[in-house]
Design a protein around this motif. Structure first.
Motif, short mmCIF file in Angstrom:
data_model
loop_
_atom_site.label_atom_id
_atom_site.label_comp_id
_atom_site.label_asym_id
_atom_site.label_seq_id
_atom_site.Cartn_x
_atom_site.Cartn_y
_atom_site.Cartn_z
N VAL A 1 -46.30 24.31 -13.46
CA VAL A 1 -45.74 24.40 -12.11
C VAL A 1 -44.55 23.44 -11.96
CG1 VAL A 1 -47.34 22.74 -11.03
CG2 VAL A 1 -46.40 24.61 -9.70
N SER B 1 -53.92 19.38 -11.80
CA SER B 1 -54.70 19.02 -13.00
C SER B 1 -55.41 20.20 -13.66
CB SER B 1 -55.73 17.91 -12.73
OG SER B 1 -55.12 16.65 -12.65
N ASP C 1 -46.75 32.31 -6.45
CA ASP C 1 -45.85 31.32 -7.04
C ASP C 1 -45.42 30.36 -5.94
OD1 ASP C 1 -43.69 29.92 -8.05
OD2 ASP C 1 -42.62 31.70 -8.75
N ILE C 2 -45.77 29.11 -6.09
CA ILE C 2 -45.55 28.12 -5.03
C ILE C 2 -44.06 27.92 -4.72
CG2 ILE C 2 -45.47 26.00 -6.44
CD1 ILE C 2 -47.46 24.76 -4.38
N GLY D 1 -54.22 22.92 -15.09
CA GLY D 1 -53.52 23.61 -16.18
C GLY D 1 -53.67 22.80 -17.46
N VAL D 2 -52.54 22.29 -17.94
CA VAL D 2 -52.52 21.53 -19.19
C VAL D 2 -53.46 20.32 -19.12
CG1 VAL D 2 -51.02 20.12 -20.67
CG2 VAL D 2 -50.18 22.26 -19.74
N TYR D 3 -53.67 19.74 -17.94
CA TYR D 3 -54.51 18.54 -17.82
C TYR D 3 -56.01 18.85 -17.87
CZ TYR D 3 -50.52 15.41 -16.96
OH TYR D 3 -49.38 14.66 -17.08
P1 ADP Z 1 -51.38 19.94 -14.70
O1 ADP Z 1 -50.59 19.25 -15.77
O2 ADP Z 1 -51.58 19.06 -13.46
O3 ADP Z 1 -52.65 20.54 -15.21
P2 ADP Z 1 -50.03 22.57 -14.72
O4 ADP Z 1 -48.69 22.87 -14.17
O5 ADP Z 1 -50.25 22.70 -16.17
O6 ADP Z 1 -50.39 21.08 -14.17
O7 ADP Z 1 -51.10 23.47 -13.97
C1 ADP Z 1 -51.53 23.27 -12.64
C2 ADP Z 1 -51.86 24.63 -12.02
O8 ADP Z 1 -50.65 25.22 -11.58
C3 ADP Z 1 -52.50 25.64 -12.98
O9 ADP Z 1 -53.58 26.25 -12.30
C4 ADP Z 1 -51.36 26.64 -13.24
O10 ADP Z 1 -51.86 27.95 -13.47
C5 ADP Z 1 -50.64 26.58 -11.91
N1 ADP Z 1 -49.23 27.06 -11.86
C6 ADP Z 1 -48.34 27.24 -12.87
N2 ADP Z 1 -47.16 27.72 -12.38
C7 ADP Z 1 -47.32 27.83 -11.02
C8 ADP Z 1 -46.50 28.28 -9.95
N3 ADP Z 1 -45.23 28.70 -10.15
N4 ADP Z 1 -47.02 28.28 -8.68
C9 ADP Z 1 -48.29 27.84 -8.45
N5 ADP Z 1 -49.11 27.41 -9.41
C10 ADP Z 1 -48.65 27.41 -10.69
#
Ligand code: ADP
Length: 176
Positions: free
Chosen positions: A38, A122, A15-16, A124-126
């Motif tokens: 994130v 990008s 978790d970042i 995740g949802v993107y």
């Molecule tokens: P985007 O809209 O740019 O796709 P997202 O947040 O939907 O952004 O996803 C980007 C990446 O971050 C995905 O691989 C997701 O699994 C990851 N992610 C979600 N929560 C965290 C977190 N707490 N720490 C690190 N990475 C995360």
């Protein structure tokens, strides 16, 4: 990729928001007013002061980046960048994704950040395919690091195993 550059790139799973680095990068949206994934996790952990600062920034274009303080996070800075929404790969997505990494790294260097952590922007949802995003982001980052002593170290903080595996494979391929 040059060995000296490869030695400045790290991968971790987790978790970042827990990372104690000089800057973490947020995969934000153009409003910079928070979202899911994130972005939501970063705003929750940073507290409402982060949103208050983001409101003063006037949004952010896709492929660009803006920097704020980290507030209640262990990091000093949050760099907010907006990745492209993936729609097949023919709409300049790779250039925009590479630009996110370059612009984020440029801001980090300007603010004297020695250590920076990225999520998989990008992916995740993107909807950006992981293997392709990993390749593009490592290439853009390696190019930047070859020209700049700062940041000294770049970490990808991958939230799940598929993302971690994709980055590990791309890094191994780039190091050949
Ligand atoms: P985007 O809209 O740019 O796709 P997202 O947040 O939907 O952004 O996803 C980007 C990446 O971050 C995905 O691989 C997701 O699994 C990851 N992610 C979600 N929560 C965290 C977190 N707490 N720490 C690190 N990475 C995360």
């Amino acid at each position: 990729m040059d060995e000296r550059i490869a030695s400045r790139i790290k991968l971790v799973r987790g978790d970042i928001t827990t990372l104690n680095v000089d800057a973490i990068v947020n995969a934000a949206n153009t409003s910079l007013l928070g979202g899911g994934g994130v972005d939501g996790a970063i705003h929750r952990a940073a507290g409402p002061e982060l949103l208050a600062e983001c409101r003063t920034l006037g949004g952010c274009a896709t492929g660009s980046a803006k920097i704020t303080r980290g507030y209640r996070l262990p990091t000093d800075h949050v760099i907010h960048t907006v990745g492209p929404v993936y729609s097949g790969g023919g709409r300049g997505e790779a250039d925009l994704l590479a630009s996110c990494y370059r612009e984020s790294l440029r801001l980090a260097a300007e603010h004297q950040c020695k250590t920076v952590a990225f999520p998989a922007i990008s992916c995740g949802v993107y909807g950006y395919p992981l293997a392709e995003a990993a390749r593009v982001s490592l290439e853009a980052t390696a190019e930047f690091l070859a020209e700049s002593e700062l940041p000294r170290e770049v970490t990808w903080c991958l939230f799940d195993q598929p993302a971690y595996d994709a980055y590990q494979e791309a890094l191994a391929a780039a190091a050949d």
